[in-house]
Design a protein around this motif. Structure first.
Motif, mmCIF file in Angstrom:
data_model
loop_
_atom_site.group_PDB
_atom_site.id
_atom_site.type_symbol
_atom_site.label_atom_id
_atom_site.label_comp_id
_atom_site.label_asym_id
_atom_site.label_seq_id
_atom_site.Cartn_x
_atom_site.Cartn_y
_atom_site.Cartn_z
ATOM 1 N N GLN A 131 0.856 -1.151 0.060
ATOM 2 C CA GLN A 131 -0.148 -0.140 0.000
ATOM 3 C C GLN A 131 0.842 1.263 -0.108
ATOM 4 O O GLN A 131 1.715 1.380 0.747
ATOM 5 N N TYR A 132 0.437 2.028 -0.811
ATOM 6 C CA TYR A 132 1.211 3.370 -1.063
ATOM 7 C C TYR A 132 0.396 4.428 -1.305
ATOM 8 O O TYR A 132 -0.291 4.541 -2.257
ATOM 9 N N GLN A 133 0.173 5.429 -0.321
ATOM 10 C CA GLN A 133 -0.658 6.628 -0.442
ATOM 11 C C GLN A 133 -1.948 6.251 -0.553
ATOM 12 O O GLN A 133 -2.706 6.722 -1.555
ATOM 13 N N GLY A 134 -2.496 5.115 0.123
ATOM 14 C CA GLY A 134 -3.709 4.724 -0.026
ATOM 15 C C GLY A 134 -4.102 3.957 -1.239
ATOM 16 O O GLY A 134 -5.376 3.457 -1.513
ATOM 17 N N ALA A 135 -3.267 3.365 -2.155
ATOM 18 C CA ALA A 135 -3.416 2.669 -3.165
ATOM 19 C C ALA A 135 -2.371 1.449 -3.205
ATOM 20 O O ALA A 135 -1.443 1.185 -2.561
ATOM 21 N N GLU A 136 -2.942 0.313 -3.965
ATOM 22 C CA GLU A 136 -1.978 -0.611 -4.086
ATOM 23 C C GLU A 136 -0.839 -0.302 -4.997
ATOM 24 O O GLU A 136 -1.209 0.236 -6.117
ATOM 25 N N ALA A 137 0.322 -0.741 -4.931
ATOM 26 C CA ALA A 137 1.634 -0.428 -5.639
ATOM 27 C C ALA A 137 2.385 -1.628 -5.505
ATOM 28 O O ALA A 137 2.182 -2.567 -5.038
ATOM 29 N N ILE A 138 3.508 -1.603 -6.490
ATOM 30 C CA ILE A 138 4.301 -2.868 -6.679
ATOM 31 C C ILE A 138 5.618 -2.121 -6.074
ATOM 32 O O ILE A 138 6.207 -1.213 -6.645
ATOM 33 N N LEU A 139 6.132 -2.975 -5.159
ATOM 34 C CA LEU A 139 7.568 -2.494 -4.691
ATOM 35 C C LEU A 139 8.695 -3.492 -5.090
ATOM 36 O O LEU A 139 8.521 -4.783 -4.937
ATOM 37 N N LEU A 140 9.511 -3.238 -5.958
ATOM 38 C CA LEU A 140 10.512 -3.882 -6.826
ATOM 39 C C LEU A 140 11.426 -4.478 -5.537
ATOM 40 O O LEU A 140 11.966 -3.474 -4.967
ATOM 41 N N GLU A 141 11.728 -5.703 -5.627
ATOM 42 C CA GLU A 141 12.956 -5.897 -4.650
ATOM 43 C C GLU A 141 14.332 -6.482 -5.336
ATOM 44 O O GLU A 141 15.464 -6.153 -4.910
ATOM 45 N N SER A 142 14.133 -7.064 -6.491
ATOM 46 C CA SER A 142 15.264 -7.586 -7.179
ATOM 47 C C SER A 142 15.191 -7.717 -8.619
ATOM 48 O O SER A 142 13.847 -8.119 -9.088
ATOM 49 N N ILE A 143 15.966 -7.430 -9.498
ATOM 50 C CA ILE A 143 15.835 -7.833 -10.974
ATOM 51 C C ILE A 143 17.209 -8.556 -11.597
ATOM 52 O O ILE A 143 18.322 -7.959 -11.062
ATOM 53 N N GLY A 144 17.087 -9.511 -11.878
ATOM 54 C CA GLY A 144 18.365 -10.212 -12.396
ATOM 55 C C GLY A 144 17.936 -11.543 -13.061
ATOM 56 O O GLY A 144 16.895 -12.073 -13.145
ATOM 57 N N THR A 145 19.083 -12.512 -13.068
ATOM 58 C CA THR A 145 18.906 -13.605 -13.580
ATOM 59 C C THR A 145 18.437 -14.587 -12.388
ATOM 60 O O THR A 145 18.438 -14.189 -11.336
ATOM 61 N N HIS A 146 18.032 -16.004 -12.761
ATOM 62 C CA HIS A 146 17.405 -16.790 -11.805
ATOM 63 C C HIS A 146 18.366 -17.052 -10.666
ATOM 64 O O HIS A 146 17.820 -16.663 -9.482
ATOM 65 N N ASP A 147 19.650 -17.163 -10.876
ATOM 66 C CA ASP A 147 20.597 -17.469 -9.776
ATOM 67 C C ASP A 147 20.868 -16.065 -9.260
ATOM 68 O O ASP A 147 21.222 -16.083 -7.927
#
Length: 75
Positions: free
Chosen positions: A56-72
């Motif tokens: 939740q961000y400012q009263g709305a649903e949002a997406i928080l990115l945690e990681s981007i990369g290869t599977h490993d």
């Protein structure tokens, strides 16, 4: 953004799709277990994954990115 800049355009395209439809079949979105319980993962092309949470961000649903990369790199 990633150790492989050649993937940047593909990742940006996937992030746009993720924000409009987090469960689009192309993304193969799924819940994670274990140490990553509470997070979700989606495919960002061959061998690339995006790990994120719904928050939740400012009263709305949002997406928080945690990681981007290869599977490993992300698991």
């Amino acid at each position: 953004m990633t150790k492989n800049p050649q993937h940047s355009n593909e990742i940006l395209s996937i992030l746009e799709l993720l924000t409009t439809d987090a469960f689009h079949p192309r993304l193969k979105t799924h819940k994670l277990k274990g140490d990553l319980k509470g997070s979700w993962a989606c495919s960002a092309g061959y061998g690339l994954r995006i790990i994120f949470r719904f928050v939740q961000y400012q009263g709305a649903e949002a997406i928080l990115l945690e990681s981007i990369g290869t599977h490993d790199e992300v698991y």
